[in-house]
Design a protein around this motif. Structure first.
Motif, PDB file in Angstrom:
ATOM      1  N   GLU A 249      -7.575   2.391  -4.520  1.00 26.90           N
ATOM      2  CA  GLU A 249      -8.434   1.205  -4.493  1.00 26.90           C
ATOM      3  C   GLU A 249      -9.495   1.321  -5.578  1.00 26.90           C
ATOM      4  N   ALA A 250      -9.568   0.295  -6.417  1.00 23.92           N
ATOM      5  CA  ALA A 250     -10.554   0.192  -7.480  1.00 23.92           C
ATOM      6  C   ALA A 250     -11.303  -1.128  -7.285  1.00 23.92           C
ATOM      7  N   PRO A 251     -12.425  -1.345  -7.983  1.00 25.00           N
ATOM      8  CA  PRO A 251     -13.164  -2.597  -7.813  1.00 25.00           C
ATOM      9  C   PRO A 251     -12.279  -3.828  -8.042  1.00 25.00           C
ATOM     10  N   GLY A 252     -12.082  -4.615  -6.990  1.00 22.97           N
ATOM     11  CA  GLY A 252     -11.349  -5.861  -7.089  1.00 22.97           C
ATOM     12  C   GLY A 252      -9.844  -5.759  -7.150  1.00 22.97           C
ATOM     13  N   ARG A 253      -9.292  -4.552  -7.003  1.00 23.58           N
ATOM     14  CA  ARG A 253      -7.839  -4.417  -7.126  1.00 23.58           C
ATOM     15  C   ARG A 253      -7.345  -3.159  -6.437  1.00 23.58           C
ATOM     16  N   ILE A 254      -6.055  -3.132  -6.188  1.00 20.32           N
ATOM     17  CA  ILE A 254      -5.370  -1.969  -5.653  1.00 20.32           C
ATOM     18  C   ILE A 254      -4.252  -1.607  -6.617  1.00 20.32           C
ATOM     19  N   ILE A 255      -4.141  -0.341  -6.965  1.00 22.79           N
ATOM     20  CA  ILE A 255      -3.105   0.137  -7.881  1.00 22.79           C
ATOM     21  C   ILE A 255      -2.108   0.953  -7.071  1.00 22.79           C
ATOM     22  N   ARG A 256      -0.859   0.511  -7.100  1.00 24.26           N
ATOM     23  CA  ARG A 256       0.196   1.214  -6.359  1.00 24.26           C
ATOM     24  C   ARG A 256       1.031   2.049  -7.328  1.00 24.26           C
ATOM     25  N   LEU A 257       1.240   3.320  -6.988  1.00 19.47           N
ATOM     26  CA  LEU A 257       2.000   4.242  -7.835  1.00 19.47           C
ATOM     27  C   LEU A 257       3.263   4.672  -7.100  1.00 19.47           C
ATOM     28  N   ALA A 258       4.375   4.663  -7.820  1.00 25.66           N
ATOM     29  CA  ALA A 258       5.647   5.155  -7.303  1.00 25.66           C
ATOM     30  C   ALA A 258       6.438   5.732  -8.467  1.00 25.66           C
ATOM     31  N   PHE A 259       7.464   6.515  -8.159  1.00 28.84           N
ATOM     32  CA  PHE A 259       8.275   7.134  -9.202  1.00 28.84           C
ATOM     33  C   PHE A 259       9.660   6.502  -9.250  1.00 28.84           C
ATOM     34  N   ASP A 260      10.174   6.357 -10.483  1.00 27.08           N
ATOM     35  CA  ASP A 260      11.531   5.882 -10.690  1.00 27.08           C
ATOM     36  C   ASP A 260      12.069   6.532 -11.970  1.00 27.08           C
ATOM     37  N   ASN A 261      13.202   7.239 -11.844  1.00 29.31           N
ATOM     38  CA  ASN A 261      13.806   7.909 -12.999  1.00 29.31           C
ATOM     39  C   ASN A 261      12.814   8.816 -13.733  1.00 29.31           C
ATOM     40  N   ASN A 262      12.076   9.616 -12.954  1.00 26.42           N
ATOM     41  CA  ASN A 262      11.134  10.616 -13.491  1.00 26.42           C
ATOM     42  C   ASN A 262       9.953  10.010 -14.233  1.00 26.42           C
ATOM     43  N   SER A 263       9.700   8.725 -14.024  1.00 24.87           N
ATOM     44  CA  SER A 263       8.560   8.062 -14.649  1.00 24.87           C
ATOM     45  C   SER A 263       7.744   7.357 -13.573  1.00 24.87           C
ATOM     46  N   VAL A 264       6.438   7.215 -13.814  1.00 29.32           N
ATOM     47  CA  VAL A 264       5.579   6.554 -12.840  1.00 29.32           C
ATOM     48  C   VAL A 264       5.622   5.040 -13.059  1.00 29.32           C
ATOM     49  N   GLU A 265       5.761   4.299 -11.956  1.00 30.58           N
ATOM     50  CA  GLU A 265       5.678   2.852 -12.011  1.00 30.58           C
ATOM     51  C   GLU A 265       4.378   2.421 -11.365  1.00 30.58           C
ATOM     52  N   PHE A 266       3.715   1.432 -11.967  1.00 29.62           N
ATOM     53  CA  PHE A 266       2.434   0.948 -11.471  1.00 29.62           C
ATOM     54  C   PHE A 266       2.545  -0.522 -11.104  1.00 29.62           C
ATOM     55  N   ALA A 267       1.931  -0.880  -9.990  1.00 31.01           N
ATOM     56  CA  ALA A 267       1.859  -2.288  -9.588  1.00 31.01           C
ATOM     57  C   ALA A 267       0.404  -2.576  -9.202  1.00 31.01           C
ATOM     58  N   GLU A 268      -0.135  -3.685  -9.678  1.00 30.26           N
ATOM     59  CA  GLU A 268      -1.511  -4.053  -9.361  1.00 30.26           C
ATOM     60  C   GLU A 268      -1.513  -5.137  -8.297  1.00 30.26           C
ATOM     61  N   LEU A 269      -2.249  -4.888  -7.220  1.00 31.80           N
ATOM     62  CA  LEU A 269      -2.293  -5.794  -6.080  1.00 31.80           C
ATOM     63  C   LEU A 269      -3.724  -6.269  -5.864  1.00 31.80           C
ATOM     64  N   SER A 270      -3.852  -7.407  -5.217  1.00 26.41           N
ATOM     65  CA  SER A 270      -5.188  -7.882  -4.843  1.00 26.41           C
ATOM     66  C   SER A 270      -5.599  -7.230  -3.531  1.00 26.41           C
ATOM     67  N   ILE A 271      -6.887  -7.085  -3.312  1.00 20.74           N
ATOM     68  CA  ILE A 271      -7.403  -6.485  -2.080  1.00 20.74           C
ATOM     69  C   ILE A 271      -7.290  -7.500  -0.949  1.00 20.74           C
ATOM     70  N   PRO A 272      -6.609  -7.150   0.145  1.00 18.12           N
ATOM     71  CA  PRO A 272      -6.448  -8.113   1.248  1.00 18.12           C
ATOM     72  C   PRO A 272      -7.752  -8.399   1.958  1.00 18.12           C
TER      73      PRO A 272
END
Length: 235
Positions: free
Chosen positions: A212-235
């Motif tokens: 959780e960061a100011p005004g946003r949520i950053i989701r981290l997951a792995f795919d094929n040995n690389s990190v994937e990032f998704a930015e979400l709004s705070i519910p």
């Protein structure tokens, strides 16, 4: 009890560090080798942190139980979320309340060096498979202040059968029923300023982490040995 830190097991330490630094806009600390044969780097958040680790010497890594599990995880799964760690203020009390049927190891006392030469001392309690059951620590040293307005929000753990998994987590970590929310094939276990999500899916193990960061949520997951990032709004 709260989500203290999450550890990523990776093949390419430098590449994953660059990816995460770019997404978070913050820098990792210098590399450390607190576990033989394994090199790690930490990015401090507000009261929590992320840890990225890679094998630097397979022979040395195989000399410790942690190192063996770490090498096995990378060999079988590739880069991914190796473990999550919870923090409590009463580790002895947690262990005393465990049923005899719950296997555990510890508490094990150790310390990690800091960039300024000081040491952070803590004790750890383990519950077997690192990627399925978060271990629990209690700090015995004051933690340094971090002027970063980000914190770990959650970790998602995939399980083969949700109902017994929820019961096991509640028993091990002392989570009351009132702090468990069931929604479809998932369960949210509320902690202090954070939560664990159990999700019925394959393969078993940690699958995503949210910051959780100011005004946003950053989701981290792995795919094929690389990190994937998704930015979400705070519910």
């Amino acid at each position: 009890m709260f989500l203290d830190h999450v550890t990523f097991a990776v093949h390419d330490l430098d590449e994953i560090v660059l990816q995460i630094e770019g997404a978070l806009g913050s820098e990792f600390e210098v590399p450390t080798r607190t576990i033989p044969g394994i090199t790690g780097r930490v990015i401090a958040l507000n009261g929590t942190f992320l840890e990225v680790m890679a094998v630097s010497d397979p022979e040395q890594a195989g000399l410790s139980p942690f190192g063996k599990k770490f090498v096995q995880y990378l060999d079988e799964r590739g880069s991914g979320i190796f473990s999550a760690t919870l923090c409590t203020r009463d580790l002895a009390g947690l262990q005393e309340n465990l049923p005899e049927t719950v296997k555990n190891c510890g508490p094990i006392s150790t310390w990690v060096p800091q960039p300024d030469g000081s040491k952070i001392q803590f004790s750890s309690l383990f519950f077997g498979q690192y990627h399925l059951m978060p271990w629990v620590i209690e700090y015995h040293s004051e933690l340094p202040d971090v002027a970063i307005d980000m914190r770990l929000r959650s970790a998602t753990i995939q399980v083969s059968d949700l109902t017994p998994a929820v019961g096991r987590y509640r028993t091990v970590y002392g989570i009351p029923e009132s702090r468990v929310q069931l929604t479809g094939g998932a369960a949210r276990l509320e902690l202090e300023n954070s939560f664990l999500e159990l999700k019925e899916a394959d393969p078993e193990g940690l699958s995503t982490v949210e910051i959780e960061a100011p005004g946003r949520i950053i989701r981290l997951a792995f795919d094929n040995n690389s990190v994937e990032f998704a930015e979400l709004s705070i519910p």
